[in-house]
Design an enzyme around this catalytic site. Sequence first.
Site, PDB file in Angstrom:
ATOM      1  N   SER A   1     -26.473 -59.108  -1.391  1.00 51.75           N
ATOM      2  CA  SER A   1     -26.311 -59.284  -2.819  1.00 51.75           C
ATOM      3  C   SER A   1     -27.096 -57.141  -3.129  1.00 51.75           C
ATOM      4  CB  SER A   1     -27.129 -60.186  -3.663  1.00 51.75           C
ATOM      5  OG  SER A   1     -28.157 -60.193  -2.669  1.00 51.75           O
TER       6      SER A   1
ATOM      7  N   HIS B   1     -31.451 -51.975 -11.940  1.00 47.24           N
ATOM      8  CA  HIS B   1     -32.329 -51.301 -13.052  1.00 47.24           C
ATOM      9  C   HIS B   1     -32.606 -50.152 -13.593  1.00 47.24           C
ATOM     10  CE1 HIS B   1     -33.104 -55.604 -13.396  1.00 47.24           C
ATOM     11  NE2 HIS B   1     -33.574 -56.228 -12.822  1.00 47.24           N
TER      12      HIS B   1
ATOM     13  N   HIS C   1     -25.159 -56.372 -10.814  1.00 47.55           N
ATOM     14  CA  HIS C   1     -25.234 -57.090 -10.167  1.00 47.55           C
ATOM     15  C   HIS C   1     -23.994 -57.087  -9.568  1.00 47.55           C
ATOM     16  CE1 HIS C   1     -24.382 -61.292  -9.071  1.00 47.55           C
ATOM     17  NE2 HIS C   1     -25.603 -60.748  -8.079  1.00 47.55           N
TER      18      HIS C   1
ATOM     19  N   ASN D   1     -22.988 -59.486  -6.215  1.00 50.41           N
ATOM     20  CA  ASN D   1     -22.856 -60.173  -4.450  1.00 50.41           C
ATOM     21  C   ASN D   1     -21.421 -60.230  -3.645  1.00 50.41           C
ATOM     22  OD1 ASN D   1     -23.245 -63.020  -3.351  1.00 50.41           O
ATOM     23  ND2 ASN D   1     -24.832 -62.511  -3.650  1.00 50.41           N
ATOM     24  N   VAL D   2     -21.428 -60.104  -2.455  1.00 49.13           N
ATOM     25  CA  VAL D   2     -20.549 -60.783  -1.850  1.00 49.13           C
ATOM     26  C   VAL D   2     -21.464 -61.654  -0.738  1.00 49.13           C
ATOM     27  CG1 VAL D   2     -18.692 -59.284  -2.236  1.00 49.13           C
ATOM     28  CG2 VAL D   2     -20.796 -58.149  -0.195  1.00 49.13           C
ATOM     29  N   ARG D   3     -20.233 -62.983  -0.480  1.00 48.81           N
ATOM     30  CA  ARG D   3     -20.791 -63.567   0.511  1.00 48.81           C
ATOM     31  C   ARG D   3     -20.113 -65.018   1.183  1.00 48.81           C
ATOM     32  NH1 ARG D   3     -22.120 -64.722  -4.495  1.00 48.81           N
ATOM     33  NH2 ARG D   3     -21.171 -67.103  -5.199  1.00 48.81           N
TER      34      ARG D   3
ATOM     35  N   HIS E   1     -30.341 -72.420 -22.831  1.00 47.92           N
ATOM     36  CA  HIS E   1     -31.218 -72.220 -23.998  1.00 47.92           C
ATOM     37  C   HIS E   1     -30.953 -71.502 -24.401  1.00 47.92           C
ATOM     38  CE1 HIS E   1     -32.499 -69.735 -20.836  1.00 47.92           C
ATOM     39  NE2 HIS E   1     -33.623 -69.053 -21.226  1.00 47.92           N
TER      40      HIS E   1
ATOM     41  N   GLY F   1     -35.832 -68.294   2.052  1.00 51.45           N
ATOM     42  CA  GLY F   1     -35.484 -67.375   2.654  1.00 51.45           C
ATOM     43  C   GLY F   1     -37.241 -66.058   1.911  1.00 51.45           C
ATOM     44  N   ARG F   2     -36.870 -64.794   2.086  1.00 55.46           N
ATOM     45  CA  ARG F   2     -38.178 -64.025   1.910  1.00 55.46           C
ATOM     46  C   ARG F   2     -38.331 -63.988   0.416  1.00 55.46           C
ATOM     47  NH1 ARG F   2     -38.940 -58.599   2.216  1.00 55.46           N
ATOM     48  NH2 ARG F   2     -40.578 -57.716   2.989  1.00 55.46           N
TER      49      ARG F   2
END
Length: 310
Positions: free
Chosen positions: A102, A106, A116, A118-120, A186, A270-271
């Site tokens: 991931s 910025h 952004h 992400n591949v998982r 929101h 997780g960390r």
Amino acid sequence: MSAAAGRASAPGVDAGAVRDYLLGLQRRIVAELESIDGQPFRTDAWQRPEGGGGITRVIEEGNVFERGAVLFSHVRGARLPASASAHRAELAGRSFEAMGVSLVIHPRNPYVPTVHLNVRFFVAPGADGADPVWWFGGGMDLTPYYPFEKDIVRFHSVCRQALAPFGEHWHPRFKKWCDDYFFLKHRNEARGVGGIFFDDLNEPGFERSFALTRSVGDAFVDAYAPIVVRHRDEPWGERERDFQAYRRGRYVEFNLVYDRGTLFGLQSGGRTESILCSMPPLARWRYDWHPEPGSPEARLHEFLVPRDWV
């Protein structure tokens, strides 16, 4: 953490091949971003007491990127966290193996968008000799502050091209999924201008699902790098910087309230440093602030309404 730790999780499912691909993807993306910025990424390998670990690659106060994080993780646990089994009640309580890359970038220049990717891959072993449940997920999305239509069209075009070899039906499905997912309920507004997003992908079978996921990961540099190069030298001042910080606040709100990856990482032990390094280094909130009508800042909202860009 040995490379063999995740190999051959089940017949026809080669978690080791997925791991090898993800490590290579992290290396390739970091190399490209370093060539753009001119500064190196810091490398921080870590171990997780419950099983597994990862490699965090981070740049801070670079020439182009104020903060960038490209993260590899491969973790195992005795019990799936709630965020991973919320839509699959039958998996609650199972052990799991999860791995992924991931990233969040910025840039300092407000005319360069945040991005952004992400591949998982997830595997939950079957109970009593049953086949495991596995799936792929991922995607990429673009979050501009001062949008350029040419950039957005390019980003979406590359996303569509990455999916095209697997069938024309995937892009509209994954684009809508992205528009729906990266939405701040929101605030009743989109986080950015979208891209593609998918989760729980296993219906085409392991090999084709893996190939599709690889195609998405491999497309990232082509989708984003030219946009950075095009705008990194655009002049900007305090007004643009102030608006960037204000809009970054929306990014923080989404990550902490809705993002499944953040929730999974925190719930699975997780960390924390790696999970939260996706946050912008500076952000700002104002009470009931609205941009002046007709201003460049107000123009952003015209782009936050989902549309077919390609």
